[in-house]
Design an enzyme around this catalytic site. Sequence first.
Site, PDB file in Angstrom:
ATOM      1  N   HIS A  14       0.842  -1.205   0.000  1.00 20.76           N
ATOM      2  CA  HIS A  14       0.000   0.000   0.000  1.00 20.76           C
ATOM      3  C   HIS A  14       0.869   1.243   0.000  1.00 20.76           C
ATOM      4  CE1 HIS A  14      -0.187   0.561   4.716  1.00 20.76           C
ATOM      5  NE2 HIS A  14       1.043   0.552   4.261  1.00 20.76           N
ATOM      6  N   CYS A  33       5.548   6.939   3.661  1.00 19.43           N
ATOM      7  CA  CYS A  33       4.371   6.147   3.254  1.00 19.43           C
ATOM      8  C   CYS A  33       3.686   6.730   2.023  1.00 19.43           C
ATOM      9  CB  CYS A  33       3.367   6.061   4.398  1.00 19.43           C
ATOM     10  SG  CYS A  33       3.999   5.152   5.818  1.00 19.43           S
ATOM     11  N   HIS A  39       4.791  -0.008  -0.547  1.00 24.59           N
ATOM     12  CA  HIS A  39       5.663  -0.863   0.269  1.00 24.59           C
ATOM     13  C   HIS A  39       4.770  -1.910   0.916  1.00 24.59           C
ATOM     14  CE1 HIS A  39       4.119   2.205   3.029  1.00 24.59           C
ATOM     15  NE2 HIS A  39       4.108   1.228   3.916  1.00 24.59           N
ATOM     16  N   HIS A  41       3.585  -5.019   3.873  1.00 24.85           N
ATOM     17  CA  HIS A  41       3.513  -5.451   5.273  1.00 24.85           C
ATOM     18  C   HIS A  41       3.000  -6.885   5.322  1.00 24.85           C
ATOM     19  CE1 HIS A  41       4.071  -1.442   6.979  1.00 24.85           C
ATOM     20  NE2 HIS A  41       3.222  -0.986   6.072  1.00 24.85           N
ATOM     21  N   ASP A  79      -4.606 -10.679  -0.052  1.00 22.67           N
ATOM     22  CA  ASP A  79      -3.276 -11.291   0.029  1.00 22.67           C
ATOM     23  C   ASP A  79      -2.495 -11.130  -1.274  1.00 22.67           C
ATOM     24  OD1 ASP A  79      -1.248 -12.735   1.364  1.00 22.67           O
ATOM     25  OD2 ASP A  79      -1.915 -14.625   0.458  1.00 22.67           O
ATOM     26  N   HIS A  80      -1.264 -10.660  -1.140  1.00 23.74           N
ATOM     27  CA  HIS A  80      -0.378 -10.433  -2.289  1.00 23.74           C
ATOM     28  C   HIS A  80      -0.967  -9.473  -3.312  1.00 23.74           C
ATOM     29  CE1 HIS A  80       1.800 -13.658  -0.367  1.00 23.74           C
ATOM     30  NE2 HIS A  80       2.839 -13.337  -1.115  1.00 23.74           N
ATOM     31  N   GLU A 128      -0.643  -4.260  11.659  1.00 23.52           N
ATOM     32  CA  GLU A 128       0.245  -3.956  10.539  1.00 23.52           C
ATOM     33  C   GLU A 128       1.653  -4.432  10.871  1.00 23.52           C
ATOM     34  OE1 GLU A 128       0.088  -0.101   8.150  1.00 23.52           O
ATOM     35  OE2 GLU A 128       1.983   0.095   9.239  1.00 23.52           O
TER      36      GLU A 128
HETATM   37 ZN    ZN Z   1       2.715   0.829   5.370  1.00 28.93          ZN
END
Ligand code: ZN
Length: 144
Positions: A14, A33, A39, A41, A79-80, A128
């Site tokens: 995100h 961010c 990037h 998580h 996911d992914h 997160e």
């Molecule tokens: Zn982040």
Amino acid sequence: MILLTRKAEFAAAHYYWNDKWSPEENARVFGKCANRNGHGHNYTLEVTVEGDVDPVTGFVVDLKKLKDLMHSEVVDVYDHRHLNHEVPEFRDRIPTTENMAISIWERLQEPILKHLPGANLHRVRVYEMADLFADYYGPAEVGS
Ligand SMILES: [Zn+2]
């Protein structure tokens, strides 16, 4: 009444960006961010349902069904994925941990009511990172 919690994990990318702001304002508020390449998580999701223990089964809900709903409604969708680009609710909702908790609630509430009789969604918790999580207990009741 018993609270029962099930966990699931997923990985997603995100970035934080508000289209109403200039690039400078986004950088000032969101810092790193705001990098629009995104990037990732490794998220942990906890879903808590509330209900009474069935005297016959000893269960509040069928845990396999709860797991299946968490996967079909959330994990399989997130996911992914790049949340900003690939998950519809984040086209106009910044995918912060807080907003993810709200979105996951919205994805799960109806299916839980429909498929898990006797149980209500009580809390959605999204980690997160190990030291950062958000809890959502649903929208405020009308009149409260
Ligand atoms: Zn982040």
